[in-house]
Design a protein around this motif. Structure first.
Motif, PDB file in Angstrom:
ATOM      1  N   ARG A   1     -46.751  13.992 -25.487  1.00  0.00           N
ATOM      2  CA  ARG A   1     -45.442  14.425 -25.211  1.00  0.00           C
ATOM      3  C   ARG A   1     -45.538  13.377 -23.279  1.00  0.00           C
ATOM      4  O   ARG A   1     -44.489  12.949 -22.927  1.00  0.00           O
ATOM      5  CB  ARG A   1     -44.758  15.822 -25.162  1.00  0.00           C
ATOM      6  N   ARG A   2     -46.663  13.591 -22.956  1.00  0.00           N
ATOM      7  CA  ARG A   2     -47.247  13.001 -22.096  1.00  0.00           C
ATOM      8  C   ARG A   2     -46.774  11.608 -21.479  1.00  0.00           C
ATOM      9  O   ARG A   2     -46.496  10.936 -21.322  1.00  0.00           O
ATOM     10  CB  ARG A   2     -48.179  13.798 -21.220  1.00  0.00           C
ATOM     11  N   LEU A   3     -47.868  10.945 -22.959  1.00  0.00           N
ATOM     12  CA  LEU A   3     -47.418   9.866 -22.672  1.00  0.00           C
ATOM     13  C   LEU A   3     -46.340   9.178 -23.064  1.00  0.00           C
ATOM     14  O   LEU A   3     -46.069   8.546 -22.516  1.00  0.00           O
ATOM     15  CB  LEU A   3     -48.290   9.409 -24.094  1.00  0.00           C
ATOM     16  N   ARG A   4     -45.271   9.969 -24.218  1.00  0.00           N
ATOM     17  CA  ARG A   4     -43.765   9.440 -24.030  1.00  0.00           C
ATOM     18  C   ARG A   4     -43.093   9.304 -22.601  1.00  0.00           C
ATOM     19  O   ARG A   4     -42.482   8.418 -22.408  1.00  0.00           O
ATOM     20  CB  ARG A   4     -42.977  10.495 -25.248  1.00  0.00           C
TER      21      ARG A   4
ATOM     22  N   GLU B   1     -42.373   6.027 -29.042  1.00  0.00           N
ATOM     23  CA  GLU B   1     -42.961   7.379 -30.019  1.00  0.00           C
ATOM     24  C   GLU B   1     -44.039   6.941 -30.785  1.00  0.00           C
ATOM     25  O   GLU B   1     -44.713   7.436 -30.286  1.00  0.00           O
ATOM     26  CB  GLU B   1     -41.950   8.151 -30.635  1.00  0.00           C
ATOM     27  N   GLU B   2     -43.972   5.243 -31.103  1.00  0.00           N
ATOM     28  CA  GLU B   2     -45.288   5.149 -31.819  1.00  0.00           C
ATOM     29  C   GLU B   2     -46.464   4.731 -31.414  1.00  0.00           C
ATOM     30  O   GLU B   2     -47.647   5.278 -31.834  1.00  0.00           O
ATOM     31  CB  GLU B   2     -44.175   4.184 -33.077  1.00  0.00           C
ATOM     32  N   THR B   3     -45.836   4.379 -30.346  1.00  0.00           N
ATOM     33  CA  THR B   3     -47.364   4.045 -28.984  1.00  0.00           C
ATOM     34  C   THR B   3     -47.460   5.190 -29.185  1.00  0.00           C
ATOM     35  O   THR B   3     -49.023   5.510 -28.999  1.00  0.00           O
ATOM     36  CB  THR B   3     -46.484   3.394 -28.245  1.00  0.00           C
ATOM     37  N   ALA B   4     -46.984   6.210 -28.312  1.00  0.00           N
ATOM     38  CA  ALA B   4     -47.510   7.512 -28.176  1.00  0.00           C
ATOM     39  C   ALA B   4     -48.416   8.132 -28.880  1.00  0.00           C
ATOM     40  O   ALA B   4     -49.546   8.481 -29.404  1.00  0.00           O
ATOM     41  CB  ALA B   4     -46.160   8.360 -27.387  1.00  0.00           C
ATOM     42  N   HIS B   5     -47.741   7.893 -29.935  1.00  0.00           N
ATOM     43  CA  HIS B   5     -48.512   8.579 -31.578  1.00  0.00           C
ATOM     44  C   HIS B   5     -49.812   7.621 -31.853  1.00  0.00           C
ATOM     45  O   HIS B   5     -50.791   8.892 -31.687  1.00  0.00           O
ATOM     46  CB  HIS B   5     -48.014   8.415 -32.524  1.00  0.00           C
ATOM     47  N   ARG B   6     -49.759   6.535 -31.649  1.00  0.00           N
ATOM     48  CA  ARG B   6     -50.779   6.155 -31.884  1.00  0.00           C
ATOM     49  C   ARG B   6     -51.881   6.393 -31.393  1.00  0.00           C
ATOM     50  O   ARG B   6     -53.043   6.525 -31.421  1.00  0.00           O
ATOM     51  CB  ARG B   6     -50.112   4.502 -32.314  1.00  0.00           C
ATOM     52  N   ILE B   7     -51.810   5.999 -29.848  1.00  0.00           N
ATOM     53  CA  ILE B   7     -52.484   5.971 -28.915  1.00  0.00           C
ATOM     54  C   ILE B   7     -53.130   7.150 -29.039  1.00  0.00           C
ATOM     55  O   ILE B   7     -54.751   7.508 -28.512  1.00  0.00           O
ATOM     56  CB  ILE B   7     -51.858   5.655 -27.296  1.00  0.00           C
ATOM     57  N   ALA B   8     -52.303   8.653 -29.119  1.00  0.00           N
ATOM     58  CA  ALA B   8     -52.995   9.797 -29.138  1.00  0.00           C
ATOM     59  C   ALA B   8     -54.090  10.145 -30.356  1.00  0.00           C
ATOM     60  O   ALA B   8     -55.289  10.101 -30.654  1.00  0.00           O
ATOM     61  CB  ALA B   8     -52.356  10.799 -29.358  1.00  0.00           C
ATOM     62  N   ALA B   9     -53.564   9.663 -31.728  1.00  0.00           N
ATOM     63  CA  ALA B   9     -54.412   9.408 -32.413  1.00  0.00           C
ATOM     64  C   ALA B   9     -55.990   8.986 -32.224  1.00  0.00           C
ATOM     65  O   ALA B   9     -56.691   9.717 -33.133  1.00  0.00           O
ATOM     66  CB  ALA B   9     -53.488   8.754 -33.876  1.00  0.00           C
ATOM     67  N   GLU B  10     -55.832   7.550 -32.016  1.00  0.00           N
ATOM     68  CA  GLU B  10     -56.952   6.737 -31.618  1.00  0.00           C
ATOM     69  C   GLU B  10     -57.518   7.593 -30.586  1.00  0.00           C
ATOM     70  O   GLU B  10     -59.223   7.894 -30.998  1.00  0.00           O
ATOM     71  CB  GLU B  10     -56.462   5.398 -31.376  1.00  0.00           C
ATOM     72  N   ALA B  11     -57.215   7.781 -29.268  1.00  0.00           N
ATOM     73  CA  ALA B  11     -58.256   8.928 -28.674  1.00  0.00           C
ATOM     74  C   ALA B  11     -58.811   9.866 -29.140  1.00  0.00           C
ATOM     75  O   ALA B  11     -60.562   9.945 -29.602  1.00  0.00           O
ATOM     76  CB  ALA B  11     -57.166   9.215 -27.359  1.00  0.00           C
ATOM     77  N   PHE B  12     -57.930  10.805 -29.588  1.00  0.00           N
ATOM     78  CA  PHE B  12     -58.846  12.098 -30.838  1.00  0.00           C
ATOM     79  C   PHE B  12     -59.565  11.994 -32.288  1.00  0.00           C
ATOM     80  O   PHE B  12     -60.583  13.102 -32.557  1.00  0.00           O
ATOM     81  CB  PHE B  12     -57.600  13.536 -30.658  1.00  0.00           C
ATOM     82  N   ALA B  13     -59.335  10.836 -32.961  1.00  0.00           N
ATOM     83  CA  ALA B  13     -60.125  10.443 -33.677  1.00  0.00           C
ATOM     84  C   ALA B  13     -61.564  10.498 -33.461  1.00  0.00           C
ATOM     85  O   ALA B  13     -62.754  10.545 -34.062  1.00  0.00           O
ATOM     86  CB  ALA B  13     -59.916   9.232 -34.380  1.00  0.00           C
ATOM     87  N   ARG B  14     -61.770  10.243 -31.946  1.00  0.00           N
ATOM     88  CA  ARG B  14     -62.917  10.045 -31.913  1.00  0.00           C
ATOM     89  C   ARG B  14     -63.948  11.561 -31.102  1.00  0.00           C
ATOM     90  O   ARG B  14     -64.837  11.839 -30.602  1.00  0.00           O
ATOM     91  CB  ARG B  14     -63.633   9.452 -30.563  1.00  0.00           C
ATOM     92  N   VAL B  15     -63.225  12.948 -30.988  1.00  0.00           N
ATOM     93  CA  VAL B  15     -63.728  14.426 -30.921  1.00  0.00           C
ATOM     94  C   VAL B  15     -64.245  14.472 -32.136  1.00  0.00           C
ATOM     95  O   VAL B  15     -64.322  14.036 -33.589  1.00  0.00           O
ATOM     96  CB  VAL B  15     -62.185  15.115 -30.716  1.00  0.00           C
ATOM     97  N   PRO B  16     -65.777  14.305 -31.635  1.00  0.00           N
ATOM     98  CA  PRO B  16     -66.840  15.419 -32.706  1.00  0.00           C
ATOM     99  C   PRO B  16     -65.912  15.912 -33.740  1.00  0.00           C
ATOM    100  O   PRO B  16     -65.025  17.018 -33.615  1.00  0.00           O
ATOM    101  CB  PRO B  16     -67.562  16.166 -31.930  1.00  0.00           C
ATOM    102  N   SER B  17     -66.140  15.616 -34.394  1.00  0.00           N
ATOM    103  CA  SER B  17     -65.777  16.873 -36.236  1.00  0.00           C
ATOM    104  C   SER B  17     -65.922  17.941 -36.381  1.00  0.00           C
ATOM    105  O   SER B  17     -64.989  19.118 -36.549  1.00  0.00           O
ATOM    106  CB  SER B  17     -66.717  16.467 -37.219  1.00  0.00           C
ATOM    107  N   ASP B  18     -66.819  18.889 -35.631  1.00  0.00           N
ATOM    108  CA  ASP B  18     -67.140  20.227 -35.190  1.00  0.00           C
ATOM    109  C   ASP B  18     -66.045  20.831 -34.211  1.00  0.00           C
ATOM    110  O   ASP B  18     -66.575  22.464 -34.280  1.00  0.00           O
ATOM    111  CB  ASP B  18     -68.761  19.928 -34.821  1.00  0.00           C
TER     112      ASP B  18
END
Length: 218
Positions: free
Chosen positions: A62-65, A30-47
């Protein structure tokens, strides 16, 4: 060629930067899935509207878990997944790394010896395919015996596999340890058909990736 007297301590693969490596044996899916998704979505443009991103990020988690849990059940070492945010998230492929001990055979004197002959290994692996139509061939990777299997696995909605998949498995003998084998399993659903052009291209890519495989010693 220098004779190997001790097993390697690791391996290297030249993976593209948009693939992430997930250690499986840490047990924190759960922790790993959350971290990877957060890092990926942090690169999405702010707009980009957050209300559109949040449901997608939760689905990715969910899919990562699920992928990590499947790898843990298979006692894998690590799993690699593509995380592309140029247009969409692509989780239609994966690489699972694990190790295995192949059964030994009896020598004429009654002792047990590890199976290392390519033909014997191929027969063992073919027997394990349960009669399915899998392509099987043998060769070498970084100087070690390797057996390659390729085939289609049927859909299994009960395990979260709604589509049939194309699988390629490399079983590679570990230098210095003839009873131990390294397993690299690539799976893809292609564009929805395991025999479509995308699946063919991804299989070719994985074969090219395995050509970059190298053992490492500490």
């Amino acid at each position: 060629m220098t004779e190997v007297t001790s097993p390697p301590t690791g391996y290297r693969l030249l993976l593209p930067s948009d693939w992430v490596q997930i250690p499986v044996r840490q047990g924190r899916a759960e922790e790993t899935a959350h971290r990877i998704a957060a890092e990926a979505f942090a690169r999405v443009p702010s707009d980009v509207p957050r209300d559109k991103l949040t449901p997608l990020r939760l689905e990715v988690e969910r899919r990562l878990r699920a992928a990590i849990a499947d790898a843990q059940r298979a006692k894998a070492l690590e799993i690699y997944l593509p995380m592309r945010l140029s247009g969409d998230i692509n989780l239609g492929a994966s690489i699972v790394i694990s190790k295995a001990l192949l059964p030994s055979r009896s020598a004429p004197d009654g002792s047990s010896v590890a199976t290392s002959d390519p033909a014997e290994v191929a027969v063992q692996l073919l027997a394990r395919s349960n009669g399915t139509d899998w392509d099987l061939r043998s060769g070498e990777i970084d100087g070690a015996l390797a057996v390659r299997q390729e085939g289609v696995t049927p859909a299994d909605p009960g395990r979260g596999a709604d589509l049939a998949g194309r699988s390629v498995r490399y079983t590679v003998s570990v230098p210095g340890n003839p009873s131990q084998w390294f397993l690299a399993v690539f799976s893809t659903t292609g564009a929805g058909d395991p025999r479509d052009d995308l699946a063919d291209a991804l299989v070719e890519w994985f074969d090219a990736l395995m050509a970059t495989f190298r053992w490492s010693w500490a």
